[in-house]
Scaffold this active site. Structure first.
Site, PDB file in Angstrom:
ATOM      1  N   SER A 208     -61.601  42.331 -29.363  1.00 29.25           N
ATOM      2  CA  SER A 208     -62.469  41.184 -29.120  1.00 29.25           C
ATOM      3  C   SER A 208     -61.878  39.958 -29.819  1.00 29.25           C
ATOM      4  O   SER A 208     -60.884  40.059 -30.535  1.00 29.25           O
ATOM      5  CB  SER A 208     -63.866  41.451 -29.657  1.00 29.25           C
ATOM      6  N   LYS A 209     -62.517  38.841 -29.618  1.00 29.55           N
ATOM      7  CA  LYS A 209     -62.040  37.576 -30.191  1.00 29.55           C
ATOM      8  C   LYS A 209     -61.824  37.692 -31.703  1.00 29.55           C
ATOM      9  O   LYS A 209     -60.955  37.052 -32.264  1.00 29.55           O
ATOM     10  CB  LYS A 209     -63.069  36.472 -29.923  1.00 29.55           C
ATOM     11  N   ARG A 210     -62.670  38.505 -32.353  1.00 26.42           N
ATOM     12  CA  ARG A 210     -62.557  38.652 -33.805  1.00 26.42           C
ATOM     13  C   ARG A 210     -61.195  39.238 -34.225  1.00 26.42           C
ATOM     14  O   ARG A 210     -60.758  39.072 -35.344  1.00 26.42           O
ATOM     15  CB  ARG A 210     -63.688  39.535 -34.340  1.00 26.42           C
TER      16      ARG A 210
ATOM     17  N   GLY B 152     -58.388  38.399 -32.896  1.00 27.72           N
ATOM     18  CA  GLY B 152     -57.331  37.421 -32.660  1.00 27.72           C
ATOM     19  C   GLY B 152     -57.319  37.019 -31.194  1.00 27.72           C
ATOM     20  O   GLY B 152     -58.358  37.023 -30.539  1.00 27.72           O
TER      21      GLY B 152
END
Ligand code: GLU
Length: 302
Positions: A250-252, A254
């Site tokens: 996920s975006k977390r 990177g």
């Protein structure tokens, strides 16, 4: 048989690395077999779909060198085809109008949770009489169309990647919503599981290769193919790209969109090479009936 494969992204975000990898496998499979690679934009979620994301998906595929042979097709342009298919199911009693209000469904889920049962629709409007229907209509309730899911039953298919998969219809959550009815009484844009089946049928898709988060959908879709009197395509479910903790990336973690990698200076060849190796090994290549070719510029080691 001429191979016809597709990717069907929803334009609710930029081209995701997972979609790009699915596209890559489909494209490779089409090229390997002299087949056709289609692009279908699944834009039925009007609130979240955006033109800029469509452009980002097209640009991303181009940057990766994954030329599309047919499309893009847009689901929002195919309403008449969906309406005809839904009417066919309604006429044959395989689908019906459900007038439940959201509060009623929430109360049902609440009581199921209290009994430690999995939340599901209890098919309560499956056999409404014409008088009951008229009474709900008179109350001004706007129905949804639900597809009948017979229980108990086992849905079995041979997955191209995972082998035999068995799914019990009791675990599908009850009769499923396939479309909503508009204020003027017409059938509105259908939900994903229905639109995808009508599209894959109309577009002559022979192999549906996508992420394994769609496995539960596949059981529902096979039932829909059956109701529409059609033979399902072959299905192959690819493992998802995970982070080092084993959760879906996920975006977390990177960068997740292809465009971010492009902006960081990655070359498309390096990027596709990395994606094709991700999830490939001697073992998976052996057990997987999708045989990957070795296109020039891509290195397969092992
Ligand atoms: N719109 C779906 C998605 O983006 C397509 C899934 C499929 O390939 O059937 O996940």
């Amino acid at each position: 048989m001429t191979v016809r494969v597709r990717i069907a992204p929803s334009p609710t975000g930029n081209l995701h690395i997972g979609t790009a990898r699915t596209a890559l496998f489909n494209w490779l499979y089409a090229r390997r077999h002299g087949g056709t690679f289609l692009l279908r934009i699944e834009d039925t979620d009007r609130e979240r779909s955006r033109e800029e994301y469509v452009q980002n998906i097209l640009a991303g595929l181009k940057w990766l060198g994954l030329a599309v042979d047919e499309g893009p097709f847009f689901q929002t342009q195919r309403l008449p085809q969906y309406q005809a298919a839904i009417q066919g199911l309604l006429d044959r009693g395989l689908a019906y109008f459900c007038y439940c209000r959201e509060e009623e469904l929430e109360a049902l889920r609440e009581s199921q949770r209290a009994q430690k049962l999995a939340p599901r629709y209890d098919n309560r409007h499956r056999h409404l009489t014409p008088a009951q229907r008229a009474a709900y209509e008179a109350e001004g309730r706007r129905p949804v169309v639900r597809f009948r899911i017979e229980e108990p039953r086992e849905v079995v298919w041979h997955d191209l990647v995972r082998g035999e998969i068995r799914w019990q219809t009791q675990d599908l959550g009850g009769d499923m919503v396939i479309a909503r009815i508009e204020a003027d009484g017409s059938v509105g844009l259908p939900l994903y599981n229905f639109a995808v089946v009508v599209d894959d049928l109309d577009m002559g898709i022979t192999h549906v290769v996508r992420g394994e988060d769609h496995i539960a959908n596949t059981a529902k879709q096979i039932l829909l193919y059956e109701a529409l009197g059609a033979t399902p395509p072959a299905f192959g479910h690819l493992p998802l790209i995970l982070n080092p903790q084993g959760a879906k990336i996920s975006k977390r973690d990177g960068a997740t969109s292809v465009d971010e990698f492009r902006q960081m200076g990655f070359l498309p060849q390096a990027f596709t090479n990395y994606m094709v190796l991700l999830g490939w090994s001697r073992r998976t290549a052996k057990s997987c009936s999708i045989s990957l070719p070795q296109p020039s510029g891509l290195i397969l080691t092992g």
